[in-house]
Design an enzyme around this catalytic site. Structure first.
Site, short mmCIF file in Angstrom:
data_model
loop_
_atom_site.label_atom_id
_atom_site.label_comp_id
_atom_site.label_asym_id
_atom_site.label_seq_id
_atom_site.Cartn_x
_atom_site.Cartn_y
_atom_site.Cartn_z
N HIS A 50 -62.87 -35.50 140.69
CA HIS A 50 -62.34 -36.59 139.87
C HIS A 50 -61.92 -36.03 138.50
CE1 HIS A 50 -66.76 -36.64 138.89
NE2 HIS A 50 -66.23 -36.55 137.69
C1 T46 Z 1 -68.54 -35.12 135.91
C2 T46 Z 1 -69.23 -34.10 136.73
C3 T46 Z 1 -69.30 -32.76 136.06
C4 T46 Z 1 -75.04 -42.48 136.78
O1 T46 Z 1 -75.60 -43.54 137.09
N1 T46 Z 1 -75.01 -42.10 135.47
C5 T46 Z 1 -74.42 -40.95 135.08
O2 T46 Z 1 -74.41 -40.62 133.88
C6 T46 Z 1 -73.81 -40.10 136.09
C7 T46 Z 1 -73.13 -38.79 135.69
C8 T46 Z 1 -73.86 -40.50 137.38
N2 T46 Z 1 -74.47 -41.67 137.73
C9 T46 Z 1 -74.54 -42.07 139.13
C10 T46 Z 1 -73.21 -42.45 139.75
C11 T46 Z 1 -73.37 -42.00 141.19
O3 T46 Z 1 -73.98 -43.03 141.93
O4 T46 Z 1 -75.01 -40.94 139.88
C12 T46 Z 1 -74.34 -40.83 141.12
C13 T46 Z 1 -73.65 -39.48 141.25
O5 T46 Z 1 -72.58 -39.40 140.33
P1 T46 Z 1 -71.19 -38.69 140.68
O6 T46 Z 1 -70.89 -38.85 142.12
O7 T46 Z 1 -70.15 -39.15 139.70
O8 T46 Z 1 -71.57 -37.15 140.39
P2 T46 Z 1 -70.62 -35.88 140.34
O9 T46 Z 1 -71.52 -34.69 140.40
O10 T46 Z 1 -69.54 -35.94 141.35
O11 T46 Z 1 -69.91 -35.93 138.90
C14 T46 Z 1 -70.68 -35.82 137.72
C15 T46 Z 1 -70.21 -36.85 136.68
O12 T46 Z 1 -70.21 -38.15 137.25
C16 T46 Z 1 -68.83 -36.56 136.15
O13 T46 Z 1 -68.60 -37.32 134.99
O14 T46 Z 1 -67.62 -34.79 135.16
O15 T46 Z 1 -70.55 -34.50 137.16
#
Ligand code: T46
Length: 141
Positions: free
Chosen positions: A49
């Protein structure tokens, strides 16, 4: 694409190492949120993303992983394997995190609170977002 890495200053002595990070000094923005990922399974690709406004610094404080950055024109793969190295990820940048070692801990300093509306999770939409921004810039909007 210019990749910006921060080399943090370890305060080492005979007991080991310590790194301290302060906003606007070691981290170039106000830190509104810190999160980290660990126990990432082999073969997993995270991220996939971009963000409209969020800026971040990624530090692999244990183990190793790789980060793919894509600004819509160019891509670069940056290995992260030192706890004293921070990778700056600006807004409008597609990111993928992969090749996590089993012991990897990826720590992230973020300039904004969590906001799902800031995410662009579709690559086609990201390319359009970048093209629209470039058009606005060239037209002086
Ligand atoms: C990014 C990369 C480097 C939350 O509730 N709060 C938070 O602050 C974050 C980061 C995530 N979440 C929840 C949302 C999802 O249900 O945790 C779950 C996993 O998040 P996500 O699928 O977005 O994780 P990544 O590793 O794909 O991405 C993350 C960050 O979301 C993003 O901003 O730049 O790490």
């Amino acid at each position: 694409m210019q990749v910006v890495k921060y080399m943090f200053q370890p305060h080492g002595d005979e007991r080991g190492q310590l790194i301290a990070l302060e906003e606007f000094k070691d981290i170039p923005f106000r830190i509104k949120r810190v999160y980290f990922m660990y126990d990432t399974l082999e073969g997993v690709v995270r991220g996939l993303h971009a963000h409209k406004t969020l800026e971040q610094i990624l530090v692999c404080i244990h183990g190793s992983c790789k980060i793919k950055l894509d600004n819509g024109r160019e891509t670069k793969i940056i290995p992260l394997e030192k706890p004293y190295e921070g990778l700056y990820v600006p807004s409008s940048m597609w990111r993928e995190m992969f090749d996590f070692s089993p012991d990897a801990v990826l720590l992230v300093f973020a300039s904004e609170l969590y906001d799902e509306n800031d995410y662009i999770r579709d690559y086609g939409e990201f390319k359009k977002y970048i093209a629209d921004k470039e058009k606005e810039k060239s037209e002086g909007i």
